[in-house]
Design an enzyme around this catalytic site. Structure first.
Site, mmCIF file in Angstrom:
data_model
loop_
_atom_site.group_PDB
_atom_site.id
_atom_site.type_symbol
_atom_site.label_atom_id
_atom_site.label_comp_id
_atom_site.label_asym_id
_atom_site.label_seq_id
_atom_site.Cartn_x
_atom_site.Cartn_y
_atom_site.Cartn_z
ATOM 1 N N TYR A 106 0.732 -1.217 -0.019
ATOM 2 C CA TYR A 106 -0.057 -0.115 0.052
ATOM 3 C C TYR A 106 0.684 1.335 0.024
ATOM 4 O O TYR A 106 1.996 1.289 0.208
ATOM 5 C CB TYR A 106 -0.979 0.099 1.184
ATOM 6 C CG TYR A 106 -0.429 0.245 2.475
ATOM 7 C CD1 TYR A 106 0.510 -0.618 3.356
ATOM 8 C CD2 TYR A 106 -0.432 1.668 3.076
ATOM 9 C CE1 TYR A 106 1.141 -0.307 4.500
ATOM 10 C CE2 TYR A 106 -0.004 2.086 4.361
ATOM 11 C CZ TYR A 106 0.903 1.078 5.015
ATOM 12 O OH TYR A 106 1.462 1.388 6.368
ATOM 13 N N LYS B 237 6.565 -1.864 1.778
ATOM 14 C CA LYS B 237 5.368 -1.328 2.572
ATOM 15 C C LYS B 237 4.133 -2.261 2.396
ATOM 16 O O LYS B 237 3.163 -2.073 1.589
ATOM 17 C CB LYS B 237 5.108 0.154 1.720
ATOM 18 C CG LYS B 237 4.065 0.875 2.791
ATOM 19 C CD LYS B 237 4.308 2.379 2.375
ATOM 20 C CE LYS B 237 3.295 3.211 3.141
ATOM 21 N NZ LYS B 237 3.367 3.275 4.630
ATOM 22 N N LEU C 291 11.229 1.274 6.753
ATOM 23 C CA LEU C 291 10.815 1.595 5.710
ATOM 24 C C LEU C 291 11.405 3.061 5.070
ATOM 25 O O LEU C 291 11.649 3.858 5.863
ATOM 26 C CB LEU C 291 9.227 1.845 6.022
ATOM 27 C CG LEU C 291 8.515 2.438 4.598
ATOM 28 C CD1 LEU C 291 8.123 1.338 3.679
ATOM 29 C CD2 LEU C 291 7.431 3.036 4.977
HETATM 30 N N1 PDD Z 1 3.061 4.840 7.474
HETATM 31 N N2 PDD Z 1 7.629 3.770 8.826
HETATM 32 C C1 PDD Z 1 6.466 2.882 8.716
HETATM 33 C C2 PDD Z 1 6.650 1.535 9.200
HETATM 34 C C3 PDD Z 1 5.539 3.441 8.129
HETATM 35 O O1 PDD Z 1 4.412 2.592 8.344
HETATM 36 C C4 PDD Z 1 5.323 4.763 7.598
HETATM 37 C C5 PDD Z 1 4.315 5.268 7.052
HETATM 38 C C6 PDD Z 1 6.512 5.412 7.800
HETATM 39 C C7 PDD Z 1 6.676 6.886 7.058
HETATM 40 O O2 PDD Z 1 6.566 6.808 5.752
HETATM 41 P P1 PDD Z 1 5.976 8.288 5.025
HETATM 42 O O3 PDD Z 1 6.925 9.274 5.337
HETATM 43 O O4 PDD Z 1 6.172 7.913 3.480
HETATM 44 O O5 PDD Z 1 4.590 8.520 5.213
HETATM 45 C C8 PDD Z 1 7.713 5.026 8.293
HETATM 46 C C9 PDD Z 1 1.735 5.428 6.941
HETATM 47 C C10 PDD Z 1 1.716 6.958 7.005
HETATM 48 C C11 PDD Z 1 0.467 4.707 7.340
HETATM 49 O O6 PDD Z 1 0.744 3.512 7.442
HETATM 50 O O7 PDD Z 1 -0.504 5.149 7.434
#
Ligand code: PDD
Length: 295
Positions: free
Chosen positions: A38, A152, A209
């Site tokens: 996702y 992801k 991630l």
């Molecule tokens: N989560 N690390 C993890 C494990 C995450 O699930 C996320 C993002 C991030 C930050 O990534 P980004 O800056 O690209 O949003 C780091 C999203 C927002 C979620 O699961 O809703």
């Protein structure tokens, strides 16, 4: 803006539907095996923040598990824009999910499946003024996730358990640490520390991630003349006086307490304030662009 599911629209496999009518088959492999990936992308006034990097990461996640995104990039971008247009939020978080598709439940999937694609829109949450003033709080947990956190994946059970534990301990986020105590990332966020005036975060590997906000933060920091180190780090390092989390939904948020102890002086610090201002400035620049018309 408040909006119930009643006036929301979701995209599912070629159709835009009222959210409450939108569904996938119970034999979808996303449901049966969490066999999917996702993205969450922020949209400000119809302009997407770093859509290209988010879709590149979606491609990478799909490639890592051998799924082909079921449409061309240009069409996917159109669908994402249309999902924003059909929903009532000016500032939205657009959720995109791709699963391997529908098949009778067996671990090994037939290679003939058509992937499932869903896209939904929700209001982009904003941290409360109170949270910004006091900073967020975190707990640390020894990492019990799998060894491909760079993908992801929709398999988020460990993240859910981490978040539940943080909530039980009246904290906002759970941060994973490795067996040596290095801080990796949060259950749904990346994390940085200020150590001796440098911005420090764990390097990209299988335990982290590659957050789009993480990389935006690093770029903005370097541009502002801040030294950035991507290296393993620990909470008890000499010279550490700030922590901050980053994610699409939080931008940058200071983390002022960890396991009930103050980080630095327990108040939001100058590095987090400066970097948050720079990220918000990038978001405001989108807001100043000509408005996008809704259909
Ligand atoms: N989560 N690390 C993890 C494990 C995450 O699930 C996320 C993002 C991030 C930050 O990534 P980004 O800056 O690209 O949003 C780091 C999203 C927002 C979620 O699961 O809703």
């Amino acid at each position: 803006m408040t909006a119930t599911g009643k006036n929301l629209t979701a995209y599912v496999n070629g159709h835009f539907l009222p959210l409450e009518k939108a569904s996938v088959h119970i034999e979808d492999r996303g449901f049966q095996f969490a066999d999917g990936v996702y993205e969450v992308v922020a949209c400000i006034h119809g302009h997407f923040l770093d859509l290209g990097p988010h879709l590149n990461r979606l491609d990478q996640s799909c490639a890592a598990i051998d799924i082909v995104v079921p449409c061309l990039r240009t069409h996917l971008e159109e669908l994402i824009r249309e999902t924003w247009q059909r929903n009532p939020f000016d500032d939205a978080m657009i959720y995109i999910q791709v699963t391997r598709g529908v098949a009778p439940r067996a671990h090994l999937a037939p290679d003939t499946l058509t992937p499932t694609l869903i896209i939904t829109s929700r209001e982009l949450p904003r941290p409360s003024d109170e949270k910004l003033a006091s900073g967020a709080s975190g707990i640390t947990l020894e990492d019990f996730r799998w060894k491909r956190c760079d993908i992801k994946s929709i398999a988020l059970l460990a993240s859910v358990m981490g978040k539940q534990e943080a909530h039980r301990q009246h904290a906002d986020e759970a941060f994973w640490v490795d067996a040596e105590g290095h801080v990796l990332e949060g259950s749904s966020t990346n994390i940085f520390a200020t150590i001796d005036h440098k911005l420090v975060t764990h390097p990209l590997d299988h335990q982290v991630l590659g957050g789009i906000t993480r990389s935006m933060t690093i770029q903005l920091a370097k541009k502002a003349g801040i030294e950035v180190e991507e290296r393993p780090w620990m909470l008890n390092e000499a010279g550490l006086n700030e922590c901050m989390l980053t994610s699409t939904t939080n931008a940058i948020l200071p983390v002022c307490h960890m396991n009930d102890a103050a980080v630095g002086n327990g108040k939001p610090g100058p590095m987090a304030a400066k970097l948050r201002a720079l990220v918000l400035e990038a978001m405001d620049a989108l807001r100043r662009e000509p408005p996008v018309r809704r259909s």
